[in-house]
Design an enzyme around this catalytic site. Structure first.
Site, PDB file in Angstrom:
ATOM      1  N   ARG A  42       0.818  -1.212   0.000  1.00  0.00           N
ATOM      2  CA  ARG A  42       0.000   0.000   0.000  1.00  0.00           C
ATOM      3  C   ARG A  42       0.848   1.257   0.000  1.00  0.00           C
ATOM      4  O   ARG A  42       0.373   2.333  -0.344  1.00  0.00           O
ATOM      5  CB  ARG A  42      -0.929  -0.009   1.214  1.00  0.00           C
ATOM      6  N   GLU A 216      10.177 -17.847  24.131  1.00  0.00           N
ATOM      7  CA  GLU A 216      10.811 -16.729  23.407  1.00  0.00           C
ATOM      8  C   GLU A 216      11.292 -15.671  24.391  1.00  0.00           C
ATOM      9  O   GLU A 216      10.624 -15.415  25.393  1.00  0.00           O
ATOM     10  CB  GLU A 216       9.810 -16.086  22.453  1.00  0.00           C
ATOM     11  N   ASP A 235      -2.113 -17.128  18.758  1.00  0.00           N
ATOM     12  CA  ASP A 235      -0.862 -16.873  18.038  1.00  0.00           C
ATOM     13  C   ASP A 235       0.013 -18.131  17.936  1.00  0.00           C
ATOM     14  O   ASP A 235       0.661 -18.346  16.918  1.00  0.00           O
ATOM     15  CB  ASP A 235      -0.085 -15.763  18.777  1.00  0.00           C
ATOM     16  N   HIS A 240       1.012 -23.666  15.699  1.00  0.00           N
ATOM     17  CA  HIS A 240       2.302 -24.349  15.851  1.00  0.00           C
ATOM     18  C   HIS A 240       2.255 -25.502  16.865  1.00  0.00           C
ATOM     19  O   HIS A 240       2.700 -26.606  16.586  1.00  0.00           O
ATOM     20  CB  HIS A 240       3.395 -23.370  16.280  1.00  0.00           C
ATOM     21  N   LYS A 345      15.420 -18.662  24.858  1.00  0.00           N
ATOM     22  CA  LYS A 345      14.819 -18.890  23.544  1.00  0.00           C
ATOM     23  C   LYS A 345      14.956 -20.386  23.305  1.00  0.00           C
ATOM     24  O   LYS A 345      16.071 -20.901  23.222  1.00  0.00           O
ATOM     25  CB  LYS A 345      15.564 -18.091  22.473  1.00  0.00           C
TER      26      LYS A 345
HETATM   27  C1  BG6 Z   1       4.787 -16.643  14.710  1.00  0.00           C
HETATM   28  C2  BG6 Z   1       4.120 -15.886  15.830  1.00  0.00           C
HETATM   29  O1  BG6 Z   1       3.868 -17.466  14.055  1.00  0.00           O
HETATM   30  O2  BG6 Z   1       5.831 -17.447  15.237  1.00  0.00           O
HETATM   31  C3  BG6 Z   1       5.137 -15.047  16.588  1.00  0.00           C
HETATM   32  O3  BG6 Z   1       3.119 -15.042  15.284  1.00  0.00           O
HETATM   33  C4  BG6 Z   1       6.287 -15.903  17.059  1.00  0.00           C
HETATM   34  O4  BG6 Z   1       4.533 -14.386  17.687  1.00  0.00           O
HETATM   35  C5  BG6 Z   1       6.853 -16.700  15.886  1.00  0.00           C
HETATM   36  O5  BG6 Z   1       7.270 -15.045  17.587  1.00  0.00           O
HETATM   37  C6  BG6 Z   1       7.902 -17.675  16.343  1.00  0.00           C
HETATM   38  O6  BG6 Z   1       8.458 -18.284  15.221  1.00  0.00           O
HETATM   39  P1  BG6 Z   1      10.024 -18.354  15.007  1.00  0.00           P
HETATM   40  O7  BG6 Z   1      10.207 -18.936  13.649  1.00  0.00           O
HETATM   41  O8  BG6 Z   1      10.525 -16.943  15.157  1.00  0.00           O
HETATM   42  O9  BG6 Z   1      10.503 -19.260  16.107  1.00  0.00           O
END
Ligand code: BG6
Length: 489
Positions: A42, A216, A235, A240, A345
Site C-alpha cells: 500500500r 521466546e 498466536d 504451531h 529462547k
Molecule cells: C509466529 C508468531 O507465528 O511465530 C510469533 O506469530 C512468534 O509471535 C513466531 O514469535 C515464532 O516463530 P520463530 O520462527 O521466530 O521461532
C-alpha cells in the site's frame, strides 16, 4: 515459469523472510530463471526505491548472502505494484500486465498468490482476485498461500475458508504454518517411522509424558495491535503447538503422500480431549509478562507496550496439560508451554520414558535423570537420548548419560529456510508441509473452548516477570503430577 504475487510483501515478514527466501530459491535455480515476482503493497515507492530496499533485505537476511551477479539477474524479475487492497482497479491493472507477460511468453503461466497482509484483508483480497480475473483461468495453475492467523475463532475461520473455497480448489490452497517447513521438525516423521527401535516404544506402555516448549525472549516486537487481539492461544497454540502434537503423536501414515499424512494428523487433533470449564481451571495456566530484566537489560511489562491498554488481559504465556484419547496414548499427559519475554529462547520436544523399576528399585534412580529423547530445534538443532548408566564403583546406583547428535552448523546454512522450502513446495504443487483445512478447524475447537472459559474468567491470568521462566503456576501444573518441565537444562 510462474508468477509469484506477494500481497503485503513490504511488511516485516516479507522483508525479513519471504523476499530473501524467494531470492535464495532463485539463487539456487529452484525458481525457473524466467519467473516473475510481483510485490503488492500500500505504500507509495518508486520501482528504484523498492529494488534498493530488496537489495538491502537480501544483504541482511538471505542465508546465501548478496551476490552481485545473481542480484543483477534477480532485479530484472522483481517488481512492485502499489494499490489499496480494497481497490479492484489495482487488481485489474495487474491482470492486464500479467496477461501481457503471458502473451510475450506465448503461453499461460502458473500464478502463486501469497497473502502476507494483515488477516483482515485475506477475504477481500481473495474476492478481488476472482472479480478481476487474476485467479481465473485453468490453463496453468492458480494457487494461494495464506498466512496465519486463519480466522480468530471457528466461525471466522469457516467464513474465510468459504470465501477462499469459492475461488480456489482445495488442492490449490496452501494454509501455511512455517514450523512445518523446519528441517528438524520434518525429521520427527523420519525419526519415528524409519527407526523401529523408536516406533516400537512410542506408546503409553513405554512413554510417561510428552512436553513441548516454545519459549521466546522476544516480546511483541511492533505487532502490539495484532497481538492484543490475538494473544498466545491464537498466536501459537492453535497452530504451531497443535501441529507439533499431531506430528509427534500421529499413527504411521500409509505413505508419505500429503493426504495420508494429513489424515493421520487430523485424527490426533480430533482425539485431543475436550475440556469442561472445570478441566480448564485445572489444566490451563495463562500468564502475562510484567516488567523485568532480560540479559541485564530492563524490559517493560506487556501493559506498558505501545498501544496496549493498561488493563489488558491478553495472555502472553500459556501452559497446558492435554490428553490424546486413543488406544496408543491413553493416560499420557502432553504438557505444552509457550510464551514471550521468558528467560530463554527454546524450541524443544521432550519425550520422557517410564523408568524400568523391576530390577533396579526406585532408590537406584534418585541421582539419575529421566530416560529422555529430546528433539531440540532452538537454540541449536540436535537430538539427544538420555540413558541411565551405573554409577562408577556402584552396581545399585544409576546416573544419567547423554548421547547427542548435533547438526553441523555448516550443514545448517545449506538447508533451505522454512519459507523457502514452503514456497518451493507450493510452486511444485506439494502440500505435504501445509496444514489442511480440517486440521485448522479442529484446532480451533480445542482453543476456542479455552478462550471461551478464560476470557470470561479474568482471574485466570497470572503475571510473571519478564526474563523469568513464566508464572509459578506453570511449575505447579507439573509438580502436582510429580513431574517438572524438561528441555531447558
Ligand atoms: C509466529 C508468531 O507465528 O511465530 C510469533 O506469530 C512468534 O509471535 C513466531 O514469535 C515464532 O516463530 P520463530 O520462527 O521466530 O521461532
Amino acid at each position: 515459469m510462474s508468477i509469484i504475487v506477494v500481497f503485503g510483501g513490504t511488511g516485516d515478514l516479507g522483508r525479513k523472510k519471504l523476499i530473501p527466501d524467494i531470492y535464495n530459491l532463485y539463487f539456487e535455480n529452484n525458481l525457473p530463471q524466467e519467473s516473475r515476482v510481483v510485490t503488492v503493497g500500500r505504500s507509495i515507492r518508486s520501482e528504484g526505491e523498492y529494488k534498493e530496499s530488496v537489495r538491502e533485505c537480501i544483504s541482511r537476511y538471505s542465508r546465501l548472502g548478496y551476490d552481485e551477479d545473481v542480484w543483477r539477474r534477480f532485479e530484472k524479475i522483481i517488481s512492485y505494484r502499489q494499490f489499496d487492497f480494497n481497490d479492484i482497479e489495482g487488481y485489474r491493472k495487474l491482470e492486464t500486465e500479467l496477461a501481457e507477460i503471458e502473451k510475450e511468453c506465448g503461453r499461460p503461466l502458473g500464478r502463486l498468490f501469497y497473502l502476507a497482509t494483515s488477516h483482515d484483508f485475506f477475504g477481500p483480497i481473495v474476492e478481488k482476485l476472482r472479480d478481476s480475473g487474476l485467479a481465473n483461468g485453468r490453463d496453468s495453475f492458480r494457487r494461494l498461500i495464506v498466512e496465519k492467523p486463519f480466522g480468530r475463532d471457528i466461525a471466522s475461520a469457516r467464513s474465510l475458508n468459504a470465501v477462499i473455497r469459492s475461488v480456489f480448489e482445495e488442492e490449490d490452497i496452501y494454509r501455511i504454518d512455517h514450523y512445518l517447513g523446519n528441517e528438524m521438525i520434518q525429521n520427527i516423521l523420519s525419526l519415528r517411522f524409519s527407526n523401529s527401535m523408536l516406533e516400537q516404544v512410542w506408546n503409553s506402555s513405554c512413554i510417561d509424558n510428552i512436553q513441548i516448549s516454545i519459549l521466546e525472549e522476544a516480546g511483541v516486537e511492533g505487532r502490539e495491535e495484532y497481538y492484543e487481539s490475538s494473544g498466545v492461544l491464537r498466536d501459537m497454540v492453535q497452530n504451531h503447538i497443535i501441529q507439533l502434537i499431531s506430528l509427534v503423536m500421529m499413527e504411521p501414515p500409509v505413505s508419505l503422500a500429503p493426504e495420508d499424512i494429513k489424515e493421520q494428523k487430523l485424527k490426533v487433533i480430533k482425539s485431543i480431549c475436550n475440556m469442561t470449564p472445570e478441566d480448564i481451571g485445572e489444566n490451563v495456566v495463562l500468564g502475562q509478562y510484567a516488567e523485568g530484566t532480560i540479559k541485564s537489560e530492563g524490559v517493560k511489562g506487556y501493559r506498558s507496550e505501545k498501544g496496549v491498554p493498561e488493563d489488558s488481559v491478553t495472555a502472553t504465556f500459556a501452559a497446558l496439560r492435554l490428553f490424546v484419547e486413543n488406544s496408543r496414548w491413553n493416560g499420557v499427559p502432553v504438557y505444552v508451554r509457550t510464551g514471550k519475554r521468558l528467560n530463554n529462547k527454546l524450541l524443544n520436544i521432550a519425550v520422557e520414558f517410564k523408568n524400568l523399576s523391576s530390577v533396579y528399585g526406585a532408590e537406584a534412580f534418585v541421582d539419575s535423570q529421566p530416560n529422555l529423547l529430546s528433539i531440540n530445534i532452538l537454540p541449536e538443532e540436535s537430538i539427544s537420548l538420555q540413558f541411565h548408566m551405573k554409577k562408577p564403583g556402584r552396581l545399585d546406583k544409576l546416573e544419567p548419560f547423554e548421547m547427542s547428535f548435533f547438526k553441523n552448523q555448516e550443514l545448517k546454512s545449506k538447508n533451505p529456510e522454512t519459507y523457502e522450502r514452503l514456497i518451493y513446495d507450493a510452486i511444485r504443487g506439494d502440500s505435504t508441509r501445509y496444514a489442511g483445512w480440517d486440521e485448522i478447524e479442529s484446532s480451533w475447537r480445542i482453543v476456542e473452548d479455552i478462550l471461551d472459559t478464560c476470557e470470561k474468567r479474568k482471574e485466570c491470568l497470572h503475571f510473571y516477570s519478564a526474563g523469568s521462566s513464566g508464572p509459578n503456576e506453570a511449575e505447579r501444573l507439573l509438580e502436582r503430577d510429580g513431574r517438572r518441565w524438561l528441555g531447558d537444562g
